[in-house]
Scaffold this motif. Sequence first.
Motif, PDB file in Angstrom:
ATOM      1  N   ALA A 125       0.828  -1.210   0.000  1.00  0.00           N
ATOM      2  CA  ALA A 125       0.000   0.000   0.000  1.00  0.00           C
ATOM      3  C   ALA A 125       0.861   1.259   0.000  1.00  0.00           C
ATOM      4  CB  ALA A 125      -0.918  -0.012   1.226  1.00  0.00           C
ATOM      5  N   PHE A 126       1.882   1.307   0.855  1.00  0.00           N
ATOM      6  CA  PHE A 126       2.716   2.515   0.929  1.00  0.00           C
ATOM      7  C   PHE A 126       3.657   2.619  -0.267  1.00  0.00           C
ATOM      8  CE2 PHE A 126       1.481   2.316   5.467  1.00  0.00           C
ATOM      9  CZ  PHE A 126       0.978   3.612   5.584  1.00  0.00           C
ATOM     10  N   GLN A 127       4.042   1.512  -0.843  1.00  0.00           N
ATOM     11  CA  GLN A 127       4.808   1.569  -2.090  1.00  0.00           C
ATOM     12  C   GLN A 127       3.969   2.222  -3.187  1.00  0.00           C
ATOM     13  OE1 GLN A 127       5.752  -2.582  -2.575  1.00  0.00           O
ATOM     14  NE2 GLN A 127       7.796  -2.387  -1.666  1.00  0.00           N
ATOM     15  N   CYS A 128       2.701   1.855  -3.264  1.00  0.00           N
ATOM     16  CA  CYS A 128       1.801   2.450  -4.272  1.00  0.00           C
ATOM     17  C   CYS A 128       1.612   3.937  -4.029  1.00  0.00           C
ATOM     18  CB  CYS A 128       0.449   1.738  -4.255  1.00  0.00           C
ATOM     19  SG  CYS A 128       0.458   0.091  -4.983  1.00  0.00           S
ATOM     20  N   ILE A 129       1.394   4.318  -2.774  1.00  0.00           N
ATOM     21  CA  ILE A 129       1.184   5.733  -2.456  1.00  0.00           C
ATOM     22  C   ILE A 129       2.399   6.554  -2.864  1.00  0.00           C
ATOM     23  CG2 ILE A 129       0.849   7.398  -0.588  1.00  0.00           C
ATOM     24  CD1 ILE A 129      -0.773   5.298   0.882  1.00  0.00           C
ATOM     25  N   ALA A 130       3.604   6.031  -2.569  1.00  0.00           N
ATOM     26  CA  ALA A 130       4.829   6.770  -2.878  1.00  0.00           C
ATOM     27  C   ALA A 130       5.096   6.820  -4.379  1.00  0.00           C
ATOM     28  CB  ALA A 130       6.008   6.127  -2.156  1.00  0.00           C
ATOM     29  N   VAL A 131       4.980   5.704  -5.045  1.00  0.00           N
ATOM     30  CA  VAL A 131       5.346   5.617  -6.470  1.00  0.00           C
ATOM     31  C   VAL A 131       4.321   6.304  -7.369  1.00  0.00           C
ATOM     32  CG1 VAL A 131       5.630   3.994  -8.396  1.00  0.00           C
ATOM     33  CG2 VAL A 131       6.725   3.536  -6.193  1.00  0.00           C
ATOM     34  N   TYR A 132       3.022   6.236  -6.985  1.00  0.00           N
ATOM     35  CA  TYR A 132       1.978   6.809  -7.838  1.00  0.00           C
ATOM     36  C   TYR A 132       1.368   8.095  -7.265  1.00  0.00           C
ATOM     37  CZ  TYR A 132       2.228   2.468 -10.487  1.00  0.00           C
ATOM     38  OH  TYR A 132       2.661   1.413 -11.252  1.00  0.00           O
ATOM     39  N   GLY A 133       1.870   8.552  -6.130  1.00  0.00           N
ATOM     40  CA  GLY A 133       1.376   9.808  -5.563  1.00  0.00           C
ATOM     41  C   GLY A 133      -0.073   9.737  -5.142  1.00  0.00           C
ATOM     42  N   LEU A 134      -0.482   8.625  -4.536  1.00  0.00           N
ATOM     43  CA  LEU A 134      -1.888   8.414  -4.192  1.00  0.00           C
ATOM     44  C   LEU A 134      -2.285   9.101  -2.896  1.00  0.00           C
ATOM     45  CD1 LEU A 134      -2.222   4.579  -4.892  1.00  0.00           C
ATOM     46  CD2 LEU A 134      -2.627   6.466  -6.472  1.00  0.00           C
ATOM     47  N   ARG A 135      -3.569   9.435  -2.802  1.00  0.00           N
ATOM     48  CA  ARG A 135      -4.187   9.698  -1.509  1.00  0.00           C
ATOM     49  C   ARG A 135      -4.471   8.334  -0.868  1.00  0.00           C
ATOM     50  NH1 ARG A 135      -6.980  12.538  -5.441  1.00  0.00           N
ATOM     51  NH2 ARG A 135      -6.800  14.821  -5.366  1.00  0.00           N
ATOM     52  N   PRO A 136      -4.493   8.247   0.447  1.00  0.00           N
ATOM     53  CA  PRO A 136      -4.844   6.957   1.058  1.00  0.00           C
ATOM     54  C   PRO A 136      -6.161   6.400   0.548  1.00  0.00           C
ATOM     55  CG  PRO A 136      -3.885   8.380   2.717  1.00  0.00           C
ATOM     56  CD  PRO A 136      -4.022   9.213   1.470  1.00  0.00           C
ATOM     57  N   GLU A 137      -7.161   7.265   0.332  1.00  0.00           N
ATOM     58  CA  GLU A 137      -8.463   6.784  -0.154  1.00  0.00           C
ATOM     59  C   GLU A 137      -8.390   6.233  -1.576  1.00  0.00           C
ATOM     60  OE1 GLU A 137     -11.480   6.287   1.131  1.00  0.00           O
ATOM     61  OE2 GLU A 137     -10.799   6.876   3.121  1.00  0.00           O
ATOM     62  N   ASP A 138      -7.377   6.678  -2.345  1.00  0.00           N
ATOM     63  CA  ASP A 138      -7.211   6.147  -3.710  1.00  0.00           C
ATOM     64  C   ASP A 138      -6.990   4.647  -3.703  1.00  0.00           C
ATOM     65  OD1 ASP A 138      -7.398   8.295  -5.620  1.00  0.00           O
ATOM     66  OD2 ASP A 138      -5.558   9.120  -4.796  1.00  0.00           O
ATOM     67  N   LEU A 139      -6.405   4.133  -2.609  1.00  0.00           N
ATOM     68  CA  LEU A 139      -6.084   2.711  -2.552  1.00  0.00           C
ATOM     69  C   LEU A 139      -7.295   1.821  -2.757  1.00  0.00           C
ATOM     70  CD1 LEU A 139      -3.602   2.738   0.473  1.00  0.00           C
ATOM     71  CD2 LEU A 139      -3.010   2.214  -1.911  1.00  0.00           C
ATOM     72  N   ARG A 140      -8.461   2.281  -2.290  1.00  0.00           N
ATOM     73  CA  ARG A 140      -9.667   1.459  -2.366  1.00  0.00           C
ATOM     74  C   ARG A 140     -10.055   1.102  -3.798  1.00  0.00           C
ATOM     75  NH1 ARG A 140     -12.154   1.632   2.647  1.00  0.00           N
ATOM     76  NH2 ARG A 140     -11.724   3.501   3.883  1.00  0.00           N
ATOM     77  N   THR A 141      -9.704   1.977  -4.733  1.00  0.00           N
ATOM     78  CA  THR A 141     -10.230   1.815  -6.100  1.00  0.00           C
ATOM     79  C   THR A 141      -9.146   1.572  -7.140  1.00  0.00           C
ATOM     80  OG1 THR A 141     -10.195   4.217  -6.503  1.00  0.00           O
ATOM     81  CG2 THR A 141     -12.204   3.283  -5.538  1.00  0.00           C
ATOM     82  N   ILE A 142      -7.899   1.313  -6.717  1.00  0.00           N
ATOM     83  CA  ILE A 142      -6.868   1.072  -7.737  1.00  0.00           C
ATOM     84  C   ILE A 142      -7.133  -0.271  -8.426  1.00  0.00           C
ATOM     85  CG2 ILE A 142      -5.086   2.515  -6.705  1.00  0.00           C
ATOM     86  CD1 ILE A 142      -3.836  -0.033  -5.530  1.00  0.00           C
ATOM     87  N   HIS A 143      -6.874  -0.291  -9.717  1.00  0.00           N
ATOM     88  CA  HIS A 143      -7.103  -1.485 -10.517  1.00  0.00           C
ATOM     89  C   HIS A 143      -6.303  -1.368 -11.810  1.00  0.00           C
ATOM     90  CE1 HIS A 143      -9.957   1.542 -11.949  1.00  0.00           C
ATOM     91  NE2 HIS A 143      -9.902   0.934 -13.127  1.00  0.00           N
ATOM     92  N   THR A 144      -6.164  -2.457 -12.506  1.00  0.00           N
ATOM     93  CA  THR A 144      -5.443  -2.427 -13.777  1.00  0.00           C
ATOM     94  C   THR A 144      -6.419  -2.447 -14.943  1.00  0.00           C
ATOM     95  OG1 THR A 144      -5.233  -4.840 -13.891  1.00  0.00           O
ATOM     96  CG2 THR A 144      -3.461  -3.622 -12.778  1.00  0.00           C
TER      97      THR A 144
END
Length: 437
Positions: free
Chosen positions: A255-274
């Motif tokens: 989760a924190f790797q995604c936030i750092a690499v993609y500049g996410l808000r914590p709430e963005d994590l709920r809806t990330i998908h490919t």
Amino acid sequence: RVIFTPHLGVKYDIRNPVSPSLPKTSDQPSWVKEFREAVKASTPKGWLVMQGRKESTRVQIRKDGKKIADITIPYKWERKSWPDSFLRIRAAAKAYEESDQKLDLKTCFNIANEVSKGYEINWEESIKAYRAYKKDRVKDSTWRSKYDPVFKNLIKATKNKTKAPINGPSLCMVALKQWQEGTPIRRHMRLALFGFLRFCVQEQQFESTWLPPVVTDKDLITTKKRIGYPLTDSQILRLLDSFPIDEIGNKWRFAFQCIAVYGLRPEDLRTIHTRNGGQEIWTNYEKSKGGKKGEKTKARRLYPLLVHDIDGPINWHLKEKLAICEKEGLNILPPLGKEGNAGAACKTYLSRRKVWDAIKKVVSRQGQELTPYSFRHRYAYYGHNRSKADGTYRSSQQIADAMGHALDTHLIGYSRFQTKDLASAFDETSLLIKVPA
């Protein structure tokens, strides 16, 4: 036929209470006109309201051209009191009409007085009515975070009938006491409470004494904005190394790797998908863009800014991991709590890490603040300051789009990251200061 009223200082014709002998409408305050129009629309023909002795409010009732009652009610003849005066007059008129105009008018006003005294406000029901009123404009998550807390304080403040606030200003003082003046959270709570009280007066027939106070400078958000700290790549690597090697630890690490690499808000994590066969990574999270009112972020494709170690960029293969978990129906993310609470969940997990506390102490000495958003700040910082492969830099619009920002909002929050290599633009690096022997 023409009577002079000393305390009013005007003449009026008893056959026509609004004769030309009264002050011209243009000479009267606007609230007097509103008051009289409200009374005229809500009472039988012949009811007239006017100023009485000692600035009191007086109601004169006429029938078939004859005065049948002249009653003074306990409200001042002033702008802030006229809505309450009107409610009392309307209640008396209702009692009079329901008796087929047979009940003595003084008795009708006494009934109105007792009804007013005996009326007990049901705050819980009024809050439910306000929620229904705001249903299409306020999401459940926003209601829970920006309305419920102040309404809980309101309910608590009004439970004790002997010590409960008696008007809007005193209620607001108690209900908002929890939050520091000048902070964004207090502003959210103030807007929710003030809007609710105005709804109660305008839609629920509360007396106007429950209107909120006038907004003052104390209610404005302080111009001193907290400075969010952008984590460095080395700090991020130290933090991630401190996470336990187990199922939950690995989920939080991802989760924190995604936030750092993609500049996410914590709430963005709920809806990330490919998308496109796992070739692209997207988020569907909607949030106010901070620009035009009502404008929200749309689903956006995410673009990486890889974390570097001493040997260069690290590819954690985040997109590939997410695609595999989607294909196999596995949950790769940690528990984020209810909608709107992802930031709090991230903060709770980080607060348990000793490395996080150590970094926090260093950051606080610099007058900055370390939060879960510091991973996202890192993305903005490197987006502005780390050049592309061809040596050029990204535009502010490109970084704003990648982060789901309106450009003006991005510039307000991250303009401090835009200046690159400031020292070399001046003479600092070229000056040789010789110290005399």
